[in-house]
Design a protein around this motif. Structure first.
Motif, PDB file in Angstrom:
ATOM      1  N   ALA A  58       1.049 -15.843   3.890  1.00  0.00           N
ATOM      2  CA  ALA A  58       1.171 -15.995   2.439  1.00  0.00           C
ATOM      3  C   ALA A  58       1.292 -14.653   1.737  1.00  0.00           C
ATOM      4  O   ALA A  58       1.692 -14.588   0.558  1.00  0.00           O
ATOM      5  N   LEU A  59       0.904 -13.546   2.425  1.00  0.00           N
ATOM      6  CA  LEU A  59       0.993 -12.221   1.811  1.00  0.00           C
ATOM      7  C   LEU A  59       2.410 -11.665   1.803  1.00  0.00           C
ATOM      8  O   LEU A  59       2.677 -10.638   1.170  1.00  0.00           O
ATOM      9  N   ALA A  60       3.332 -12.263   2.520  1.00  0.00           N
ATOM     10  CA  ALA A  60       4.695 -11.722   2.614  1.00  0.00           C
ATOM     11  C   ALA A  60       5.355 -11.707   1.232  1.00  0.00           C
ATOM     12  O   ALA A  60       5.176 -12.629   0.418  1.00  0.00           O
ATOM     13  N   GLY A  61       6.090 -10.643   0.911  1.00  0.00           N
ATOM     14  CA  GLY A  61       6.796 -10.530  -0.372  1.00  0.00           C
ATOM     15  C   GLY A  61       7.030  -9.078  -0.754  1.00  0.00           C
ATOM     16  O   GLY A  61       6.784  -8.153   0.032  1.00  0.00           O
ATOM     17  N   THR A  62       7.489  -8.822  -2.053  1.00  0.00           N
ATOM     18  CA  THR A  62       7.773  -7.486  -2.576  1.00  0.00           C
ATOM     19  C   THR A  62       6.687  -7.120  -3.577  1.00  0.00           C
ATOM     20  O   THR A  62       6.331  -7.925  -4.459  1.00  0.00           O
ATOM     21  N   TYR A  63       6.142  -5.888  -3.452  1.00  0.00           N
ATOM     22  CA  TYR A  63       5.059  -5.418  -4.301  1.00  0.00           C
ATOM     23  C   TYR A  63       5.477  -4.107  -4.976  1.00  0.00           C
ATOM     24  O   TYR A  63       6.262  -3.320  -4.425  1.00  0.00           O
ATOM     25  N   ARG A  64       4.910  -3.837  -6.213  1.00  0.00           N
ATOM     26  CA  ARG A  64       5.109  -2.568  -6.908  1.00  0.00           C
ATOM     27  C   ARG A  64       3.793  -1.802  -6.853  1.00  0.00           C
ATOM     28  O   ARG A  64       2.763  -2.285  -7.326  1.00  0.00           O
ATOM     29  N   CYS A  65       3.858  -0.565  -6.249  1.00  0.00           N
ATOM     30  CA  CYS A  65       2.679   0.270  -6.092  1.00  0.00           C
ATOM     31  C   CYS A  65       2.742   1.398  -7.109  1.00  0.00           C
ATOM     32  O   CYS A  65       3.766   2.099  -7.221  1.00  0.00           O
ATOM     33  N   THR A  66       1.598   1.616  -7.848  1.00  0.00           N
ATOM     34  CA  THR A  66       1.490   2.647  -8.866  1.00  0.00           C
ATOM     35  C   THR A  66       0.343   3.559  -8.515  1.00  0.00           C
ATOM     36  O   THR A  66      -0.798   3.082  -8.292  1.00  0.00           O
ATOM     37  N   ALA A  67       0.591   4.916  -8.423  1.00  0.00           N
ATOM     38  CA  ALA A  67      -0.433   5.915  -8.155  1.00  0.00           C
ATOM     39  C   ALA A  67      -0.626   6.732  -9.427  1.00  0.00           C
ATOM     40  O   ALA A  67       0.350   7.197 -10.038  1.00  0.00           O
ATOM     41  N   ALA A  68      -1.908   6.987  -9.867  1.00  0.00           N
ATOM     42  CA  ALA A  68      -2.179   7.700 -11.114  1.00  0.00           C
ATOM     43  C   ALA A  68      -3.404   8.566 -10.969  1.00  0.00           C
ATOM     44  O   ALA A  68      -4.357   8.209 -10.258  1.00  0.00           O
ATOM     45  N   ASN A  69      -3.392   9.777 -11.610  1.00  0.00           N
ATOM     46  CA  ASN A  69      -4.567  10.625 -11.753  1.00  0.00           C
ATOM     47  C   ASN A  69      -4.470  11.354 -13.094  1.00  0.00           C
ATOM     48  O   ASN A  69      -3.560  11.068 -13.916  1.00  0.00           O
TER      49      ASN A  69
END
Length: 923
Positions: A463-474
């Protein structure tokens, strides 16, 4: 005249000898008639003790008397011819008291001897050395002052309970007192801690006193061994102020090692060593700590002491001071692009080097300037300082880390654009970003769905299969990246895509296909069990396609397998081997007709008679499997033609079966009677035994035990037990037959009792015995007029009591059974009066002859037995036989023979018969 006998001569000689001895004794008395006596003559007294002396004489009137001695006296008692005096505090080793009396102007004397003894109350062992080296001699010396007499004294030197040396002083003068015993002993290791002592024994048992013993106080010996080598000292050559370093001192060849003392010191500072022992080896370890006051050259001393001796070792040690260098940054944390100054400094005598660049000279610091970039983040700077001490170069260092602040960066190496994970096992999902301070990363579906739990261990599901958007911030900024997650899982074969059972019909077309689920898409292949060829495409179905197929789906994540059972159905068919056209039914064999029909599903089979006696009869069929539902087996089955019909849902078949009936042999009482009778003398024949069965059985009979001999006529020896065996192709049957042989009667014996004649009034018996089968009936015929005749229960015995003249004559015994009759006769005579007169005369003459013979024998001898007998009285007694002798016996014998001459034997009835006379006389 003859001289005296030897005995007399010996007596006379003894008398003369006694007289001679008596005269000699009288002469001696005449020469010395009086004496003086001292008791005890010899005495042994403990030193300081007392003693009574008795001085006496046999002089009737002694003028005076006394006891001369130098010993002290305590009391005196006197009589006319005696004197008793007590001597006290006797200390002289040996004195000789004198007893004297004045008698008839002569002095009578008796001299005694008094000796003293002293117990070994003091036994002294000279002190031993405090420490005795192993392998060297030492002296054991024992003193026993005053004890004596020395001749009765024995000294023993002991090691524990072991005797080292023993010495007695026999032969020493009686006045000798006290003793010394000295021995030289080699010191051994095992003597360490041993007790040495001295035992003194004064044996006065030969003088009627006891054995006096004493032993000295034990003295302990301590032995030691000390190696001549110096201790081995292990220590560092340099010691920094404020530091701790271990030092050790070791020495071998010590005994006892546990008694050794260790002294360990650094300069004037005494160390506290920890001592360990292993056999004869000693190891002392301690920790040396240097202070600033000790800086410079110092000595490390180790001394080992044992048994008053010591071994020492000294080593030089230099104490120095070397402070660590100091590395500093102008700013430990700066933003990207800013300048940073790095400084390295140390002590006055140390030379420093910063990142490989040395200072100009010792005591000067070293510096470095850096323009901070991303690559300088977490950069380490190193400062080294060196110092030369006592020809050895020492070094110390310090380090520092620079932190550079910059915005996040999402690289493919730390956060890939495409992720592929296997389903099932727990995984830690990572998308890491570079940046300082460390950025936070958040990954969520672009459609607003699931969020990835980054950095946490969790299960991976499809069920985890798919496209994700990852955001890194500091604090310095942020970075964005799209990633695709693919979850792979092993194939699965379910009942919808791949059923477990498939049914095909012979002659049609079909294909075997299985659909599997999985990522990546699986490859599916099916193989029949035992074969390697993969089944593909359409098949023209034949029954050989039936069986179990193994279908396997495979992808990169694994495989799944499933067994598919393919059933091919077809219509019924008969084969001669499984359902024969001709069948023989054996009665009682328990066999059913086996009509196996090939077909799927299993056809139903029924066989029905088509004509004659089998019309409409069902043939009993064996079931196709070995189940207990088999039909009951009939006792009778009509032979004939049967029609077998096999049917299933795909059609039917018909077959004709011819049935014949047979049976195993059978015998019973009607065909083979168990009891049969033959008649002796008839023509020999076989047993009447037959058997039923198809085909006709063959019957053979044989006698059990001894075989029946071959003869033309039946003999009674043919009787016995016979076993008959009937045999045909379907088995055997056996039966036991008992054969009896009957025969005609024969009178085997006819006899009279008593065997002699019978007198009037006497009794007699006739016995008749017959052989016959079946048993014969006995009958008698007596003379006319014979009355009062008695018969036994089976008529075998005829008896008469009180015989009369009418009882004399011919008697006949007849035996009769179903096969004939047989008879024998016997004649009985009853004697008249003239016979008794003759017998009486003969008996009287015999008696007179016996009496005369007995009288003559009595005159000649005293009879067979001791004693005298009256002949006339003995004639009627048991002793008459002995008195009459052999003559009487012979006469009696001849009379008996005369009495039995009339006896005869019986004959068969047709003969004239013989006369059997029974003569009985009165007593």
């Amino acid at each position: 005249m003859p001289g005296p006998s030897p005995g007399l001569r010996r007596a006379l000689l003894g008398l003369w000898a006694a007289l001679g001895l008596g005269l000699l004794g009288l002469s001696a008395v005449a020469q010395e008639p009086f004496w003086a006596d001292l008791q005890p003559r010899v005495a042994l007294v403990e030193r300081g003790g007392s003693l009574w002396l008795n001085c006496s004489t046999n002089c009737p009137r002694p003028e005076r008397g006394g006891l001369e001695t130098s010993l002290r006296r305590n009391g005196t008692q006197r009589g006319l011819r005696w004197l008793a005096r007590q001597l006290v505090d006797i200390r002289e080793p040996e004195t000789q008291p004198v007893c004297f009396f004045r008698c008839a102007r002569r002095t009578l004397q008796a001299r005694g001897l008094i000796r003293t003894f002293q117990r070994p109350d003091r036994v002294e062992l000279v002190p031993l050395p405090a420490w005795q080296p192993v392998g060297e001699n030492f002296t054991l010396s024992c003193r026993v002052p005053g004890a004596g007499p020395r001749a009765s004294l024995t000294l023993t030197l002991l090691r524990g309970a072991q005797e080292l040396i023993r010495r007695s002083f026999a032969g020493e003068p009686p006045r000798a007192r006290g003793a010394v015993l000295t021995a030289t002993v080699l010191a051994r290791r095992e003597d360490h801690g041993a007790n040495f002592s001295c035992r003194a024994e004064l044996d006065l048992r030969p003088h009627g006193l006891g054995l006096f013993e004493n032993i000295s106080a034990p003295r302990e010996l301590r032995t030691f061994a000390l190696s001549p080598d110096a201790p081995r000292l292990a220590a560092p050559r340099l010691l920094e102020v404020g530091s701790e370093r271990p030092v050790s001192c070791a020495l071998d060849g010590l005994f006892p090692a546990w008694e050794a003392g260790v002294y360990l010191a650094l300069g004037d500072q005494r160390l506290s060593p920890d001592v360990t022992l292993e056999g004869d080896a000693l190891m002392a370890t301690a920790t040396a700590t240097a202070s600033a006051e000790q800086e410079g050259a110092r000595q490390l001393v180790c001394s080992v002491t044992l048994g008053g001796e010591s071994r020492e070792t000294r080593e030089n040690m230099t104490v120095y001071s070397f402070p660590a260098p100091l590395l500093t940054l102008s700013e430990p944390s700066v933003p990207e692009g800013k300048m940073v100054t790095v400084t390295c400094a140390a002590g006055a005598r140390a030379l420093v080097t910063l990142d490989g660049v040395p200072a100009a000279f010792p005591g000067q610091p070293a510096q470095l300037q850096v323009n901070a970039t991303e690559d300088d983040d977490r950069r380490s700077f190193f400062c080294d300082a060196t110092l030369e001490v006592d020809g050895e170069t020492l070094s110390k260092n310090d380090s520092a880390e620079l932190r550079v602040l910059y915005a996040p960066r999402l690289d493919d190496s730390d956060c890939p654009r495409s992720w592929t994970w296997p389903e099932g096992p727990e995984q830690t999902l990572r998308c890491e970003a570079r940046g300082n301070p460390a950025p936070s990363v958040h990954c969520a579906r672009t459609d607003g769905g699931a969020v990835l739990a980054l950095g946490l261990l969790g299960p991976v599901t499809r069920a985890l299969a798919g496209t994700y958007r990852c955001t890194a911030a500091n604090a310095q900024g942020e970075a964005v990246k799209d990633v695709t997650l693919t979850v792979e899982y092993a194939p699965a074969l379910d009942s919808v895509g791949c059923p477990e059972r498939i049914t095909w019909l012979e002659g049609t077309e079909a294909s075997l296909s299985c659909v599997a689920h999985g990522v990546p898409p699986p490859n599916v292949s099916c193989v029949r069990s035992g074969e390697a060829r993969v089944i593909e495409g359409l098949l023209h179905v034949a029954r050989e396609h039936a069986g179990t197929y193994r279908c396997e789906a495979t992808n990169a994540r694994g495989s799944a397998a499933k067994n598919v059972a393919v059933t091919v159905e077809y219509g019924p068919s008969f084969e001669e081997l499984g359902c024969p056209s001709n069948w023989t039914w054996v009665e009682g064999a328990g066999r059913l007709f086996s009509c196996e029909v090939d077909g799927k599903p299993q056809p139903q089979v029924e066989c029905v008679g088509s004509g004659g006696s089998s019309e409409g009869v069902l043939l009993p069929l064996a079931p196709p499997d070995s189940s207990p539902r088999a039909p009951s087996i009939p006792s009778h089955l009509a032979p004939g033609i049967y029609i077998c019909n096999a049917t299933n849902r795909h059609g039917s078949r018909v077959k004709t079966v011819a049935v014949s009936s047979e049976s195993a042999p059978q015998m019973d009482e009607s065909t083979c009677p168990s009891h049969q009778t033959w008649l002796e003398g008839t023509e020999a024949e076989a047993l009447a035994c037959a058997a039923r069965g198809r085909p006709s059985p063959q019957v053979r009979c044989s006698r059990e035990g001894a075989p029946r001999p071959q003869r033309l006529r039946v003999s009674r020896e043919d009787a016995g037990t016979y076993r008959c065996l009937a045999t045909n192709a379907h088995g055997t049957d056996a039966r036991t037959v008992t054969v009896g042989v009957e025969y005609r009667p024969v009178v085997a014996e006819l006899a009279a009792s008593p065997p002699g004649g019978v007198r009037p009034g006497g009794n007699f018996t006739l016995t008749c015995r017959a052989e016959a089968w079946p048993p014969a009936q006995i009958s008698w015929r007596a003379p006319p007029g014979a009355l009062n005749i008695g018969l036994s229960s089976n008529n075998s015995t005829l008896s008469v009591a009180g015989a009369l003249g009418s009882h004399g004559g011919e008697y006949e015994c007849a035996a009769t059974n179903a096969h004939g009759r047989h008879a024998r006769r016997i004649t009985v005579r009853v004697a008249g009066p003239w016979l008794w007169v003759a017998v009486g005369g003969a008996a009287g003459g015999a008696a007179l002859l016996a009496a005369g013979a007995g009288l003559a024998f009595y005159v000649r001898s005293t009879a067979c037995k001791k004693g005298e007998y009256n002949v006339q009285e003995a004639e009627s007694s048991g002793e008459a036989v002995c008195l009459n002798g052999a003559g009487g016996g012979a006469a009696g014998g001849s009379g008996a023979e005369a009495g039995t001459e009339a006896a005869g034997s019986a004959e068969e009835a047709p003969a004239e018969g013989e006369v059997f006379a029974i003569q009985l006389t009165s007593a």
